[in-house]
Design a protein around this motif. Sequence first.
Motif, PDB file in Angstrom:
ATOM      1  N   PHE A  17      -1.604   8.593   3.419  1.00 23.06           N
ATOM      2  CA  PHE A  17      -0.809   7.752   2.531  1.00 23.06           C
ATOM      3  C   PHE A  17      -0.026   8.655   1.577  1.00 23.06           C
ATOM      4  CE2 PHE A  17      -4.755   5.572   3.625  1.00 23.06           C
ATOM      5  CZ  PHE A  17      -4.251   4.459   4.290  1.00 23.06           C
ATOM      6  N   VAL A  63       1.901   8.783  -1.650  1.00 21.76           N
ATOM      7  CA  VAL A  63       2.026   8.008  -2.881  1.00 21.76           C
ATOM      8  C   VAL A  63       3.116   8.656  -3.732  1.00 21.76           C
ATOM      9  CG1 VAL A  63       0.830   7.105  -4.905  1.00 21.76           C
ATOM     10  CG2 VAL A  63      -0.421   7.421  -2.750  1.00 21.76           C
ATOM     11  N   ILE A  96       5.216   3.406  -8.750  1.00 27.03           N
ATOM     12  CA  ILE A  96       4.442   3.929  -7.623  1.00 27.03           C
ATOM     13  C   ILE A  96       4.904   3.239  -6.346  1.00 27.03           C
ATOM     14  CG2 ILE A  96       2.150   4.157  -6.599  1.00 27.03           C
ATOM     15  CD1 ILE A  96       0.967   3.956  -9.387  1.00 27.03           C
ATOM     16  N   LYS A  97       5.095   4.009  -5.302  1.00 27.83           N
ATOM     17  CA  LYS A  97       5.447   3.465  -3.993  1.00 27.83           C
ATOM     18  C   LYS A  97       4.602   4.177  -2.942  1.00 27.83           C
ATOM     19  CE  LYS A  97       8.465   0.556  -2.079  1.00 27.83           C
ATOM     20  NZ  LYS A  97       8.680  -0.826  -2.530  1.00 27.83           N
ATOM     21  N   VAL A  98       3.989   3.425  -2.043  1.00 23.72           N
ATOM     22  CA  VAL A  98       3.094   4.005  -1.037  1.00 23.72           C
ATOM     23  C   VAL A  98       3.646   3.748   0.361  1.00 23.72           C
ATOM     24  CG1 VAL A  98       0.713   4.160  -0.223  1.00 23.72           C
ATOM     25  CG2 VAL A  98       1.176   3.399  -2.562  1.00 23.72           C
ATOM     26  N   LEU A 108      -3.815  -0.091   2.943  1.00 20.50           N
ATOM     27  CA  LEU A 108      -3.408   0.796   1.850  1.00 20.50           C
ATOM     28  C   LEU A 108      -4.520   0.910   0.812  1.00 20.50           C
ATOM     29  CD1 LEU A 108       0.262  -0.434   1.224  1.00 20.50           C
ATOM     30  CD2 LEU A 108      -0.465   1.584   2.524  1.00 20.50           C
ATOM     31  N   ARG A 159      -4.277  -0.960  -5.142  1.00 24.62           N
ATOM     32  CA  ARG A 159      -3.248  -0.678  -6.149  1.00 24.62           C
ATOM     33  C   ARG A 159      -3.844  -0.244  -7.500  1.00 24.62           C
ATOM     34  NH1 ARG A 159       2.338   0.102  -5.753  1.00 24.62           N
ATOM     35  NH2 ARG A 159       3.135   0.086  -7.879  1.00 24.62           N
ATOM     36  N   LEU A 165      -4.801   3.410  -7.394  1.00 21.82           N
ATOM     37  CA  LEU A 165      -3.653   4.316  -7.398  1.00 21.82           C
ATOM     38  C   LEU A 165      -2.990   4.368  -8.773  1.00 21.82           C
ATOM     39  CD1 LEU A 165      -1.966   3.542  -3.952  1.00 21.82           C
ATOM     40  CD2 LEU A 165      -3.528   5.408  -4.545  1.00 21.82           C
ATOM     41  N   ASN A 171       4.516  13.506  -5.710  1.00 25.15           N
ATOM     42  CA  ASN A 171       3.808  12.607  -4.812  1.00 25.15           C
ATOM     43  C   ASN A 171       2.456  13.182  -4.450  1.00 25.15           C
ATOM     44  OD1 ASN A 171       4.155  14.405  -2.673  1.00 25.15           O
ATOM     45  ND2 ASN A 171       5.088  12.918  -1.308  1.00 25.15           N
TER      46      ASN A 171
END
Length: 344
Positions: free
Chosen positions: A220, A222, A229-231, A276, A279, A282, A299
């Motif tokens: 993943f 990140v 945040i975008k995964v 994933l 959230r 993360l 990242n």
Amino acid sequence: MGGEVAYLTVGEKEGCDEGKIAAAERKYSAPSVGGGGLAPPPKKVVVVGYALTSKKVKSFLQPKFERLARNKGILFVAIDQSKPLSEQGPFDIVLHKLSGKEWRRVLEDYWNEHPEVTVLDPPRAIQQVHNRQSMLQDVADLNLSDRYGKVGVPKQLVIKKDPSSIPGAVSKAGLRLPIVAKPLVAKSHELSLAYDEFSLQKLEPPLVLQEFINHGGVLFKVYIVGEAIKVVRRYSLPDVSKYELSKSAGVYHFPRVSCAAASADEADLDPHVAELPPRPLLERLAKELRRRLGLRLFNLDIIREHGTRDNYYVIDINYFPGYGKMPEYEHIFTDFLLSLVESK
């Protein structure tokens, strides 16, 4: 064009100076009278000076991104490294990803003279993630564990010289085969996978050795941009079974695993592998690392140990990664730049 923000094309950026910035602001930001009333006040132009490699410029400053930036009042200006930085601008933000002691000295001197400018990111903070010996230390120190999962780092060992000493050092440190080997200085994404003790002597220090953890062949990525945040899922090295380990030998080289592989987001994956990370986990991890690392653009490469639901490992951290591959990066990044100026 009353009310439109100032913006320079790619060709105009080269050699852009204070006079051109001012001229662009006057040309495009002057209010006009029309329809019996005054136009709304012009937006302040946010000037972002950038010092990037040509490869980074191409991947990051994509046409769609530049158009959106223009519409939001963001002006990108190329920093001319042949001229004193203090004579360029004025800048609201300096965005950079260049290496070398001279550039770090120039940037730190400039920041001391212009503390009002936001530098993305501080050179000293970047240095920590350029060295794989210190890169993951803050993750290890954090030892994050809550109801959403546990985040750690693989057991690792630094080898600076003498390849013949590697088998003994690996045995003493208690690292299990197979072993992932990465360059000590994180200028390269290449890695090697060693299957047996004898082959460890073929590795070329300085490097970091990490215990390989089966993770279903998916990692993943990140992406962190300020507080956003975008995964995304990426294919990774496949799992190594005990049978394969007993029958395999040698060192296998991989130039760039996650980047070379296609996105795993649309693949037909085992749901337990594809799920994933939570959230909240993360968000807490990103918040803590922003504070500890002193970075806002980075990242994390994260894997989930195969056969577990909530046991995660951070295996790499990259400063200013390839945001051009991040979904919706244009909106996320422009909003971030504007928030930096608005928060002052």
